[in-house]
Design a protein around this motif. Structure first.
Motif, mmCIF file in Angstrom:
data_model
loop_
_atom_site.group_PDB
_atom_site.id
_atom_site.type_symbol
_atom_site.label_atom_id
_atom_site.label_comp_id
_atom_site.label_asym_id
_atom_site.label_seq_id
_atom_site.Cartn_x
_atom_site.Cartn_y
_atom_site.Cartn_z
ATOM 1 N N ARG A 145 0.813 -1.216 0.000
ATOM 2 C CA ARG A 145 0.000 0.000 0.000
ATOM 3 C C ARG A 145 0.849 1.268 0.000
ATOM 4 O O ARG A 145 0.399 2.316 -0.481
ATOM 5 N N VAL A 146 2.067 1.182 0.537
ATOM 6 C CA VAL A 146 2.951 2.356 0.508
ATOM 7 C C VAL A 146 3.978 2.239 -0.617
ATOM 8 O O VAL A 146 4.985 2.923 -0.634
ATOM 9 N N GLU A 147 3.692 1.326 -1.560
ATOM 10 C CA GLU A 147 4.493 1.177 -2.781
ATOM 11 C C GLU A 147 5.907 0.676 -2.503
ATOM 12 O O GLU A 147 6.881 1.120 -3.110
ATOM 13 N N LEU A 148 5.996 -0.261 -1.553
ATOM 14 C CA LEU A 148 7.226 -1.008 -1.324
ATOM 15 C C LEU A 148 7.002 -2.447 -1.771
ATOM 16 O O LEU A 148 5.898 -2.983 -1.629
ATOM 17 N N ASP A 149 8.040 -3.092 -2.280
ATOM 18 C CA ASP A 149 7.938 -4.454 -2.772
ATOM 19 C C ASP A 149 7.758 -5.416 -1.595
ATOM 20 O O ASP A 149 8.650 -5.543 -0.756
ATOM 21 N N PRO A 150 6.615 -6.100 -1.491
ATOM 22 C CA PRO A 150 6.417 -7.034 -0.378
ATOM 23 C C PRO A 150 7.457 -8.148 -0.331
ATOM 24 O O PRO A 150 7.667 -8.749 0.735
ATOM 25 N N ALA A 151 8.113 -8.408 -1.450
ATOM 26 C CA ALA A 151 9.155 -9.431 -1.462
ATOM 27 C C ALA A 151 10.337 -9.048 -0.574
ATOM 28 O O ALA A 151 11.166 -9.898 -0.228
ATOM 29 N N ARG A 152 10.403 -7.767 -0.192
ATOM 30 C CA ARG A 152 11.493 -7.301 0.667
ATOM 31 C C ARG A 152 11.073 -7.255 2.133
ATOM 32 O O ARG A 152 11.701 -6.584 2.944
ATOM 33 N N VAL A 153 10.042 -7.992 2.490
ATOM 34 C CA VAL A 153 9.528 -7.987 3.852
ATOM 35 C C VAL A 153 10.567 -8.417 4.871
ATOM 36 O O VAL A 153 10.529 -7.998 6.042
ATOM 37 N N ASP A 154 11.534 -9.237 4.461
ATOM 38 C CA ASP A 154 12.549 -9.723 5.390
ATOM 39 C C ASP A 154 13.821 -8.881 5.372
ATOM 40 O O ASP A 154 14.748 -9.152 6.156
ATOM 41 N N ASP A 155 13.887 -7.883 4.506
ATOM 42 C CA ASP A 155 15.049 -6.977 4.491
ATOM 43 C C ASP A 155 14.966 -6.026 5.681
ATOM 44 O O ASP A 155 13.877 -5.618 6.095
ATOM 45 N N THR A 156 16.113 -5.633 6.199
ATOM 46 C CA THR A 156 16.130 -4.618 7.248
ATOM 47 C C THR A 156 16.041 -3.226 6.609
ATOM 48 O O THR A 156 16.451 -3.040 5.455
ATOM 49 N N PRO A 157 15.520 -2.236 7.338
ATOM 50 C CA PRO A 157 15.426 -0.879 6.793
ATOM 51 C C PRO A 157 16.772 -0.299 6.371
ATOM 52 O O PRO A 157 16.810 0.603 5.522
ATOM 53 N N GLU A 158 17.864 -0.796 6.942
ATOM 54 C CA GLU A 158 19.179 -0.302 6.554
ATOM 55 C C GLU A 158 19.464 -0.528 5.075
ATOM 56 O O GLU A 158 20.295 0.170 4.491
ATOM 57 N N ARG A 159 18.781 -1.480 4.458
ATOM 58 C CA ARG A 159 18.996 -1.790 3.045
ATOM 59 C C ARG A 159 18.074 -0.975 2.134
ATOM 60 O O ARG A 159 18.114 -1.133 0.921
ATOM 61 N N PHE A 160 17.247 -0.101 2.713
ATOM 62 C CA PHE A 160 16.318 0.721 1.951
ATOM 63 C C PHE A 160 16.879 2.132 1.779
ATOM 64 O O PHE A 160 17.647 2.612 2.602
#
Length: 266
Positions: A145-160
């Motif tokens: 809904r906020v236009e982030l790829d759900p496939a990255r659900v396990d990534d930490t925010p540091e990688r964003f």
């Protein structure tokens, strides 16, 4: 702004003030915020707008005045309460469930060393959610809904990227269905193109969810795009308030005129 049948303001401030030593960082502020309304608080750095936001969100105690809030009808009856009379635990519960707070720097509003999904799900867990599959599904849904790829659900925010972190922080705040969201310079420090996309997202979410918001910003374009009404602050006091278009198109106070002129000049 969504229509509402509730005749009460959602949030009311009266004579609100905060003093640091001999200096009043915020003084004698009063206004009503209605369900589904977005209010912008504008002014230069040091004008008192962030102090006001922290007072409204109960992050700092006032030295004068009151903040009253209309509790959810279905859970609390029709009571409107002085927030200072609530227990610390009750205020914390409101902050985790019925309110959101979007920090200026997303890193301050996220846990950077846990996954994106865990950041979103934590607020649901505060409401008693414990089923891993449902928590993960909700996190993936809100990332989309906020236009982030759900496939990255396990990534930490540091990688964003910075813009992606801000979107994740927004998802974290909205997953519990709050009625009121406080935002402190939500687009500050982002590239112009990233700002534009984030503002479009915020405008869409506010409209779709019928949110009430108080947004602190120094950017008058942000105020015009998102807010129905605005307060202009200088030296801790509100010097002008009214409908956003009216204030920006026909400013009455010399300070507001200066702000608008400085933005319009090349």
């Amino acid at each position: 702004m969504r229509a509402t049948t509730d005749p009460r303001p959602l949030l009311s401030a009266r004579g609100l003030g905060k003093r640091y030593g001999a200096r009043w960082a915020c003084r004698d502020v009063g206004f009503d915020l209605w369900p589904g309304e977005v209010l912008a608080v504008v002014g230069e750095s040091g004008s008192g707008k962030t102090t006001l936001l922290n007072l409204l969100a109960q992050r700092v105690p006032p030295d004068a005045g009151t903040v009253r809030y209309a509790l959810r009808d279905e859970a609390e009856g029709s009571e409107t309460v002085d927030l200072a009379t609530l227990s610390e635990q009750r205020r914390r519960t409101l902050a985790r469930t019925d309110w959101g707070f979007v920090e200026q720097h997303a890193r301050d509003g996220l846990r950077m060393t846990v996954s994106a999904g865990a950041n979103v799900a934590e607020r649901l867990m505060a409401l008693g959610g414990s089923h891993y599959g449902r928590l993960r599904a909700a996190a993936c849904d809100w990332m989309a809904r906020v236009e982030l790829d759900p496939a990255r659900v396990d990534d930490t925010p540091e990688r964003f990227s910075g813009g992606m972190q801000q979107r994740l922080q927004i998802a974290r705040n909205l997953v519990t269905g709050p009625r009121l969201v406080f935002m402190d310079e939500p687009t500050s420090g982002l590239d112009v193109s990233v700002q534009a996309r984030l503002l479009d997202l915020l405008r869409s979410l506010v409209d779709d969810l019928g949110l009430s918001c108080v947004i602190v910003t120094h950017d008058l374009a942000v105020a015009r795009l998102l807010a129905q009404r605005m307060l202009v602050m200088k030296d801790g006091a509100v010097v002008e308030q009214g409908l956003t278009d009216r204030v920006l198109d026909d400013p009455q106070h010399p300070y507001t005129q200066l702000l608008v002129t400085s933005v319009l000049q090349p």
